[in-house]
Design a protein around this motif. Structure first.
Motif, PDB file in Angstrom:
ATOM      1  N   ASP A 310       0.728  -1.212  -0.128  1.00  0.00           N
ATOM      2  CA  ASP A 310      -0.076   0.056   0.028  1.00  0.00           C
ATOM      3  C   ASP A 310       0.647   1.361  -0.075  1.00  0.00           C
ATOM      4  O   ASP A 310       0.392   2.360  -0.502  1.00  0.00           O
ATOM      5  N   SER A 311       2.101   1.183   0.594  1.00  0.00           N
ATOM      6  CA  SER A 311       2.997   2.569   0.917  1.00  0.00           C
ATOM      7  C   SER A 311       3.287   2.895  -0.551  1.00  0.00           C
ATOM      8  O   SER A 311       3.662   4.115  -0.555  1.00  0.00           O
ATOM      9  N   TYR A 312       3.478   2.175  -1.491  1.00  0.00           N
ATOM     10  CA  TYR A 312       3.696   2.774  -2.971  1.00  0.00           C
ATOM     11  C   TYR A 312       2.768   2.631  -4.119  1.00  0.00           C
ATOM     12  O   TYR A 312       3.122   2.725  -5.305  1.00  0.00           O
ATOM     13  N   VAL A 313       1.854   1.768  -3.704  1.00  0.00           N
ATOM     14  CA  VAL A 313       0.941   1.348  -4.802  1.00  0.00           C
ATOM     15  C   VAL A 313       0.245   2.554  -5.981  1.00  0.00           C
ATOM     16  O   VAL A 313       0.290   2.484  -6.995  1.00  0.00           O
ATOM     17  N   ASP A 314       0.306   4.002  -5.184  1.00  0.00           N
ATOM     18  CA  ASP A 314      -0.172   4.756  -6.120  1.00  0.00           C
ATOM     19  C   ASP A 314       0.968   5.312  -6.979  1.00  0.00           C
ATOM     20  O   ASP A 314       0.888   6.503  -7.348  1.00  0.00           O
ATOM     21  N   ARG A 315       2.335   4.915  -6.712  1.00  0.00           N
ATOM     22  CA  ARG A 315       3.366   5.574  -7.526  1.00  0.00           C
ATOM     23  C   ARG A 315       4.009   4.652  -8.270  1.00  0.00           C
ATOM     24  O   ARG A 315       5.136   4.795  -8.745  1.00  0.00           O
ATOM     25  N   ILE A 316       3.424   3.268  -8.582  1.00  0.00           N
ATOM     26  CA  ILE A 316       4.167   2.259  -9.206  1.00  0.00           C
ATOM     27  C   ILE A 316       3.294   2.206 -10.817  1.00  0.00           C
ATOM     28  O   ILE A 316       2.209   2.150 -10.883  1.00  0.00           O
ATOM     29  N   TYR A 317       4.110   2.086 -11.660  1.00  0.00           N
ATOM     30  CA  TYR A 317       3.488   1.998 -13.048  1.00  0.00           C
ATOM     31  C   TYR A 317       4.065   0.685 -13.776  1.00  0.00           C
ATOM     32  O   TYR A 317       5.318   0.301 -13.708  1.00  0.00           O
ATOM     33  N   THR A 318       3.190   0.341 -14.728  1.00  0.00           N
ATOM     34  CA  THR A 318       3.710  -0.780 -15.553  1.00  0.00           C
ATOM     35  C   THR A 318       3.496  -0.549 -16.902  1.00  0.00           C
ATOM     36  O   THR A 318       2.883   0.549 -16.904  1.00  0.00           O
ATOM     37  N   THR A 319       4.517  -1.004 -17.655  1.00  0.00           N
ATOM     38  CA  THR A 319       4.297  -1.033 -19.252  1.00  0.00           C
ATOM     39  C   THR A 319       4.685  -2.029 -19.634  1.00  0.00           C
ATOM     40  O   THR A 319       5.002  -3.096 -19.196  1.00  0.00           O
ATOM     41  N   GLY A 320       4.513  -1.982 -21.201  1.00  0.00           N
ATOM     42  CA  GLY A 320       4.833  -3.151 -21.939  1.00  0.00           C
ATOM     43  C   GLY A 320       3.912  -4.621 -21.772  1.00  0.00           C
ATOM     44  O   GLY A 320       2.809  -4.438 -21.754  1.00  0.00           O
ATOM     45  N   VAL A 321       4.404  -5.596 -21.365  1.00  0.00           N
ATOM     46  CA  VAL A 321       3.567  -6.837 -21.238  1.00  0.00           C
ATOM     47  C   VAL A 321       3.409  -7.001 -19.642  1.00  0.00           C
ATOM     48  O   VAL A 321       2.757  -7.812 -19.175  1.00  0.00           O
ATOM     49  N   VAL A 322       4.173  -6.147 -18.845  1.00  0.00           N
ATOM     50  CA  VAL A 322       3.729  -6.159 -17.402  1.00  0.00           C
ATOM     51  C   VAL A 322       2.134  -5.530 -17.095  1.00  0.00           C
ATOM     52  O   VAL A 322       1.879  -4.727 -17.582  1.00  0.00           O
TER      53      VAL A 322
END
Ligand code: FS2
Ligand code: SF4
Length: 540
Positions: A310-322
């Motif tokens: 929860d501590s970083y869920v709002d600042r993690i991004y995915t891209t590509g096939v992730v």
């Protein structure tokens, strides 16, 4: 669900309720259905003689999405299966509705998401559907090797390199592992052929990376932090690395690498960016604490992502096939990715908390090591270097991987570690010193740069005029975790390297008979205690 594709699978049984990685049963089943869909596409493609670039790309990206710690998003997988069915049926239309007798994976269909979920739960879709355990082991070993190949091919394709031969092999292999007429001997040959294509794919990716970004060179990488806010980039995608560095130029944001992105620092092309600050933290499994203390946004370009805290869920991004449900995703639009949302968020974040200070050294891919060849050869001839230890591969969560730290610490001072992949984090900060200016830990790069280690070994064989690569003073003590490591292992076997030791445990998906074939033919081994293994490797 049943999944046994990685080293952390629940021992002896596989993951059956939820993955140790956090994969839920519906996601595991959908990944199996995706593979089933790929078999159907490959089959129809061969039957009709029809193929195109969209199909090849789809197969590669789907295989990659099913690699451990890559995509946990059921919605993504459902959409992907739907797309696959459309592609398959568009191929079928080429034979005017008369493609002859087709197996279920080439004919099944679904109108709703629920039907897709139901199908994903059916017996025929499961990788366990093969009853004979040896045939099953050979089939999944090939499949897991293909997943690794697909990941590397994806990266090469992103950088503009491609190979019709490799795509052709992937489709042929997907058909062969579904063909009940294939004997154990034929499937054993297929496993070894997968190793050949793993070598070819890693060579292609090496060409793609070095053509675009230059040859990796000896580099000191800062592991401390600066005062600006930062963006942390992880995974293996160097094109994303380039785009992020370009788009963050002049913004006051620093860019740091995490885990497998560390080797980006070794490429000449990335050295021109003054805001490319350093590497933050260690290997993938530490992300829960390290992403929290980083304070800024994190971009996951490939595996390994773990279910975010929860501590970083709002600042993690995915891209590509992730993919991970609920996380923000940066799409490719007209061939480009726009990271402005990530950059804008970074501007509002505090700078990273310092975890450590100092520098680590890397960049010993084939070109750099061969430039030092005279020095290395002299050190071997004079006896200053007695033995090289290839300790490449993956890191993982389990405490039994402390073995690799202890092993590195206990190696005699006249030995050199050749490494690549996230396995390095078990010993790359130990300050093991150097031998006449040659560092005792030579990091070639990412896991795919194991190719470099093979090139170096082949060159040494030539320099020392040996008729067999196994006569070199090189030992292989490899750590594995996910399916790219399976591809790397098959590549090393294909190159004729014997007596490779794999740990912390041998793959659970090998049946006793298949393991025996590999042990007898290639002298493949596991690991035991540091003390015992040290004696064994040093011939004492
Ligand atoms: Fe490590 Fe994870 Fe490199 Fe693997 S960061 S285990 O994906 O491919 O190595
Ligand atoms: Fe288990 Fe590994 Fe499969 Fe995850 S990828 S479900 S941990 S075997």
């Amino acid at each position: 669900m049943y999944c046994n594709q990685c080293q952390e699978t629940v021992k002896g049984t596989g993951c059956v309720k939820v993955g140790v990685c956090g994969k839920k049963d519906n996601v595991a089943n959908l990944q199996d259905l995706l593979i089933y869909t790929l078999k159907g596409i490959s089959y129809v493609s061969e039957k009709t003689g029809e193929n195109n670039g969209a199909i090849d790309r789809y197969i590669v990206d789907s295989l990659f999405a099913s690699v451990t710690n890559t995509n946990f998003d059921d919605k993504y997988l459902i959409e992907n299966v739907k797309e696959g069915l459309k592609l398959r049926d568009s191929l079928k239309s080429k034979c005017g509705g008369n493609c002859g007798q087709l197996p279920d994976f080439a004919t099944w269909n679904a109108k709703t998401d629920l039907e897709i979920l139901e199908k994903s739960n059916s017996k025929e879709v499961s990788l366990q559907a093969t009853e004979n355990e040896d045939i099953r082991a050979l089939r999944v070993t090939t499949l897991y090797g293909l997943k690794g190949i697909a990941a590397y091919l994806h990266h090469a394709m992103v950088l503009g390199e491609n190979s019709g031969e490799i795509h052709k092999f992937i489709k042929k292999a997907l058909i062969d592992i579904s063909d009940d007429s294939k004997s154990a001997d034929e499937l054993t040959a297929l496993v070894l052929e997968t190793g050949k294509y793993a070598v070819d794919t890693m060579a292609l990716l090496d060409k793609a990376n070095t053509t675009k970004y230059g040859n990796p060179e000896i580099t000191e990488v800062d592991i401390g932090v600066r005062e600006n806010p930062g963006i942390l980039i992880s995974g293996h995608d160097l094109k994303d690395m380039e785009d992020l560095l370009e788009q963050t130029k002049g913004t006051g944001i620093d860019v740091y690498t995490h885990s497998e992105m560390l080797p980006a620092h070794y490429y000449p092309e990335f050295k021109k960016y003054e805001h490319f600050a350093g590497n933050y933290g260690g290997s993938w499994y530490k992300q829960k604490t390290e992403f929290e203390s980083f304070n800024g946004p994190i971009l996951m370009t490939t595996n390994c992502i773990v279910p975010p805290a929860d501590s970083y869920v709002d600042r993690i991004y995915t891209t590509g096939v992730v993919g991970y449900p609920g996380l923000k995703y940066i799409p490719t639009v007209n061939g480009k990715k726009d990271f402005s949302e990530v950059i804008e968020q970074a501007k509002k974040c505090p700078s990273p908390v310092e975890l450590e200070t100092g520098k680590i050294v890397g960049g010993f891919a084939h070109n750099q090591v061969l430039a030092l060849a005279d020095k290395v050869v002299d050190a071997v001839k004079s006896g200053a270097i007695k033995k090289f230890f290839v300790m490449a591969g993956c890191d993982g969560r389990n405490s039994d991987r402390e073995y690799y730290t202890e092993f590195a610490k206990n190696l005699p001072k006249d030995t050199v570690i050749l490494t690549a992949g996230c396995a390095k984090y078990r010993y790359n900060k130990l300050n093991l010193g150097d031998i006449g200016g040659i560092p005792r830990v030579l990091d070639a790069g990412q896991c795919n740069d194991c190719y470099s280690l093979a090139v170096i070994a082949l060159k040494l064989k030539e320099v020392f005029e040996l008729d067999d690569i196994n006569k070199l003073p090189i030992a292989f003590n490899i750590a594995w975790y996910e399916q790219k490591a399976v591809a790397v292992l098959l590549a090393l076997l294909y190159l004729g390297i014997k007596n490779i030791h794999v740990g912390p445990t041998l793959p659970e998906f090998l049946s006793p008979n298949v393991a025996k074939v590999l042990i007898d033919k290639f002298e493949l081994g596991g690991i035991s205690s540091v003390e015992e293994d040290m004696k064994m490797f040093l011939g004492e």
